[in-house]
Design an enzyme around this catalytic site. Structure first.
Site, mmCIF file in Angstrom:
data_model
loop_
_atom_site.group_PDB
_atom_site.id
_atom_site.type_symbol
_atom_site.label_atom_id
_atom_site.label_comp_id
_atom_site.label_asym_id
_atom_site.label_seq_id
_atom_site.Cartn_x
_atom_site.Cartn_y
_atom_site.Cartn_z
ATOM 1 C CB CYS A 1 -2.901 0.299 8.856
ATOM 2 S SG CYS A 1 -1.395 0.001 7.768
ATOM 3 C CG HIS B 1 -2.058 -0.675 1.241
ATOM 4 N ND1 HIS B 1 -2.566 -1.345 2.610
ATOM 5 C CD2 HIS B 1 -3.006 -0.942 0.334
ATOM 6 C CE1 HIS B 1 -3.725 -1.917 2.220
ATOM 7 N NE2 HIS B 1 -3.950 -1.781 0.844
HETATM 8 C C1 LIG Z 1 -0.337 0.369 5.755
HETATM 9 N N1 LIG Z 1 -1.271 -0.815 5.609
HETATM 10 C C2 LIG Z 1 -0.608 -1.665 4.747
HETATM 11 C C3 LIG Z 1 -2.731 -0.620 5.479
HETATM 12 N N2 LIG Z 1 -2.922 0.689 5.226
HETATM 13 N N3 LIG Z 1 -3.288 -1.600 5.656
HETATM 14 C C4 LIG Z 1 -2.980 -2.766 6.429
HETATM 15 C C5 LIG Z 1 -3.883 -3.956 5.911
HETATM 16 C C6 LIG Z 1 -3.486 -5.185 6.366
HETATM 17 C C7 LIG Z 1 -4.143 -6.291 5.966
HETATM 18 N N4 LIG Z 1 -3.825 -7.671 6.204
HETATM 19 C C8 LIG Z 1 -4.023 -6.524 4.209
HETATM 20 O O1 LIG Z 1 -2.982 -7.074 3.840
HETATM 21 O O2 LIG Z 1 -4.898 -5.703 3.554
#
Ligand SMILES: CN(C)C(=N)NCCC[C@H](N)C(=O)O
Length: 283
Positions: free
Chosen positions: A272, A178
């Site tokens: 996140c 991300h």
């Molecule tokens: C900074 N990050 C990556 C985020 N904004 N979100 C975390 C999402 C984690 C979830 N297990 C996934 O892989 O979607």
């Protein structure tokens, strides 16, 4: 309608603005599937410890003078704690998320409903996007990640809906899947980022747009140090990102270290867990 006037907050040598964040307590947090390289279902995660660490983050925001609203967690959605992925909110307009992986699909409608129930103008997206995980808002532009999760078509769709220019940046390292794992806005004009997470073309774009950016090392990026939240004066950041923290202090920011090591087992950090609600006020 005018931009909401936000009260000032201070920290270090700088002045920032108070924010409104949406968060989701990780009551049902677990690592039961793997959709990014940080997740290992065999190792799992401790939900009670995650809640404790998350409470520390929420407290840090409230002590800095920010408002925190809460959305109810849903049993069976272990990643719902990562509120940043739930939507993009600019000028009270809410562009909904449409997740890449089936495991998270139900989160999009849950977040959109929260906003609709509170009178926000919402849009159901036609294209795959993971909210503020891949859309980072500055004063005059929204930076948008692609490569692993969010489709470029969603960048165009979001731009039409929120009426701000959206600049596409291509991510190339699966650890930084991300945009908010590789870059964060320091204020409305400048950013910190790890160049190794971006394609050559996107590195050139970033250099041109942000000649005064703070450049992070791989070591700090690898502990999700760039998954940080700045109000313009205070930076809430993973405690392990020691090099980046020192540099931010040198530049006059107040660094607020937090321990979110349990949530990192799912690939998440402070940002996140935090969806910024950018509102307009009737003036
Ligand atoms: C900074 N990050 C990556 C985020 N904004 N979100 C975390 C999402 C984690 C979830 N297990 C996934 O892989 O979607």
């Amino acid at each position: 309608m005018a931009l909401a006037t936000l009260p000032a907050v201070t920290g270090g040598d700088r002045t920032g603005t108070a924010r409104h964040y949406l968060m989701c307590r990780p009551e049902f947090f677990a690592v039961t599937y793997a959709i990014n390289p940080w997740m290992d279902p065999d190792q799992g995660a401790d939900a009670a410890r995650a809640v404790q660490q998350w409470e520390g983050l929420r407290r840090a925001y409230e002590e800095l003078g920010h408002k925190v609203s809460l959305i109810d967690p849903v049993d069976g959605l272990p990643d719902m704690v990562f509120a940043a992925n739930g939507a993009l909110v600019v000028d009270s307009r809410v562009y909904g998320a449409r997740f890449t992986h089936a495991e998270r699909a139900a989160e999009g409608p849950a977040y959109l409903r929260w906003f609709a129930d509170r009178g926000f103008e919402t849009m159901e997206p036609a294209h795959t996007n993971e909210g503020e995980g891949d859309f980072l808002t500055l004063d005059d532009v929204v930076l948008a990640g692609t490569g692993f999760r969010t489709d470029v078509a969603a960048h165009v769709e979001a731009q039409e809906f929120i009426g701000r220019p959206v600049v596409t940046l291509r991510l190339v390292d699966p650890r930084f899947y991300h945009l908010d794992t590789a870059l964060f806005p320091l204020d409305g004009q400048n950013v910190a980022y790890y160049p190794g997470a971006f394609s050559e073309g996107s590195r050139n774009v970033l250099r041109r747009m942000f000649p005064d950016a703070v450049i992070a090392t791989e070591e700090d990026a690898a502990v999700l140090g760039l998954n940080a939240v700045s109000d313009g004066a205070n930076v809430v950041i993973n405690a392990e990102a020691t090099g980046l923290s020192l540099e931010l202090e040198r530049l006059g920011y107040t660094v607020v270290p937090v321990d979110l090591s349990e949530l990192r087992k799912a690939g998440g950090g402070p940002k996140c867990c935090t969806l910024e609600i950018r509102e307009v006020s009737a003036a």
